[in-house]
Design an enzyme around this catalytic site. Structure first.
Site, PDB file in Angstrom:
ATOM      1  CG  ASP A 138      17.689 -12.845  -5.957  1.00 16.15           C
ATOM      2  OD1 ASP A 138      17.961 -13.700  -5.090  1.00 16.15           O
ATOM      3  OD2 ASP A 138      17.491 -13.135  -7.156  1.00 16.15           O
ATOM      4  CG  HIS A 146      -1.929  -1.098   1.243  1.00 13.46           C
ATOM      5  ND1 HIS A 146      -2.898  -1.234   0.275  1.00 13.46           N
ATOM      6  CD2 HIS A 146      -2.129  -2.122   2.104  1.00 13.46           C
ATOM      7  CE1 HIS A 146      -3.653  -2.288   0.534  1.00 13.46           C
ATOM      8  NE2 HIS A 146      -3.205  -2.850   1.638  1.00 13.46           N
ATOM      9  CG  ASP A 165      -7.183  -5.829   3.719  1.00 20.82           C
ATOM     10  OD1 ASP A 165      -7.964  -5.338   2.886  1.00 20.82           O
ATOM     11  OD2 ASP A 165      -5.982  -5.540   3.770  1.00 20.82           O
ATOM     12  NE  ARG A 180       1.859  -5.065   3.662  1.00 24.16           N
ATOM     13  CZ  ARG A 180       0.772  -4.584   4.274  1.00 24.16           C
ATOM     14  NH1 ARG A 180      -0.029  -5.410   4.944  1.00 24.16           N
ATOM     15  NH2 ARG A 180       0.505  -3.293   4.254  1.00 24.16           N
ATOM     16  CD  GLU A 211      -4.137  -9.104   4.591  1.00 24.57           C
ATOM     17  OE1 GLU A 211      -4.334  -7.979   5.086  1.00 24.57           O
ATOM     18  OE2 GLU A 211      -3.200  -9.350   3.818  1.00 24.57           O
TER      19      GLU A 211
END
Length: 277
Positions: free
Chosen positions: A91, A52, A182, A77, A156
């Site tokens: 990576d 977000h 959520d 995240r 969620e």
């Protein structure tokens, strides 16, 4: 002669060693300066968000660099738990992934496979070219990669809560993390994270994870909720975000000097009270 480096402990390691709930903050502004300030706050862990927030690979890399000297554990995240994105984030040097919107044990298994090299998984081998292994300066990285990465999946949705026992049982899922915002929306209670039904669902996930011996975390920007979930057994809790703290603190400071309804006040000063996170 090249030096040999050792990576910091993972979130899994930190949780295993702690005798209290680990307290975290979000860094969501996409700013390396903000991320460094948050990392230096004394919190236990920091979430860098790309779901977000205006974050891409380059901005995340800058923030990982800025936070590297600090003891806070960095959790990243991705926008979604797909194989390609997970490969890129790993990576990049993200050791601890928080995967959003994991609704089933099957999806959790796919996420774990994306973090594992073959034959256990589908992660592409590029450590010699990547910051994950510090360009092969982390000794024996390929053989040790599973120990150097932690995977947390987010519960969620109603579907995820219903399948939580199977999700927490997935081998390679190191922890679960509840997203009440959520979850509330999934329950038809958009914006009502404190609704008793949502709180009960969060407590159900905490209970299920603890019964399975898996660490469980939760997002709780309201202090009373954070305290309740810690008392219920949450092992790690996010208690605030940089942008929310900045927004509320600047509003409070301006309100101190420009009373609501005074001449020259903005239209927003007479609006309904601002919602709290």
């Amino acid at each position: 002669m090249p030096i040999h480096l050792e990576l910091p402990p993972t979130l899994r390691d930190r949780l295993a060693e702690s005798d209290r709930a680990l307290i975290g903050l979000w860094a969501t502004a996409g700013s390396a300066v903000n991320a460094e300030i948050v990392a230096g706050s004394g919190c236990d862990w920091v979430l860098l968000d790309a779901e977000h927030s205006p974050n891409g690979l380059e901005s995340l890399l800058a923030q990982l660099h800025a936070m590297a000297p600090y003891p806070a554990t960095v959790v990243v995240r991705p926008p979604y738990g797909d194989t390609v994105t997970i490969k890129q984030f790993l990576d990049l040097g993200a050791q601890n992934l928080l995967i959003p919107m994991v609704d089933s044990a099957g999806h959790a298994e796919e996420v774990v496979r994306a973090t594992r090299y073959a034959p256990e998984g589908t992660r592409g081998v590029g450590s010699a070219l990547a910051r994950s292994a510090r360009w092969n300066r982390v000794e024996n990285y390929l053989a040790r990669a599973n120990d150097l990465v932690s995977v947390t999946v987010q519960i969620e949705s109603v579907a995820a809560v219903s399948d939580v026992q199977r999700i927490v049982a997935v081998d390679g899922v190191d922890a679960v993390f509840v997203g009440p915002a959520d979850l509330a929306a999934s329950m038809g209670l958009l914006g009502q994270q404190s609704h008793p039904a949502v709180v009960d669902a969060v407590l159900h996930v905490i209970s299920a994870a603890r019964a399975a011996g898996k660490p469980v975390g939760v997002n709780a920007f309201v202090p009373e909720q954070a305290e309740r979930y810690i008392e219920a057994g949450a092992n790690f809790v996010a208690v605030g975000a940089d942008v929310a703290i900045l927004a509320r603190a600047t509003e409070a400071l301006v309100d101190q000097f420009i009373p609501s309804g005074s001449e020259g006040a903005t239209a927003g000063d007479t609006a309904a009270p601002r919602a709290s996170y």
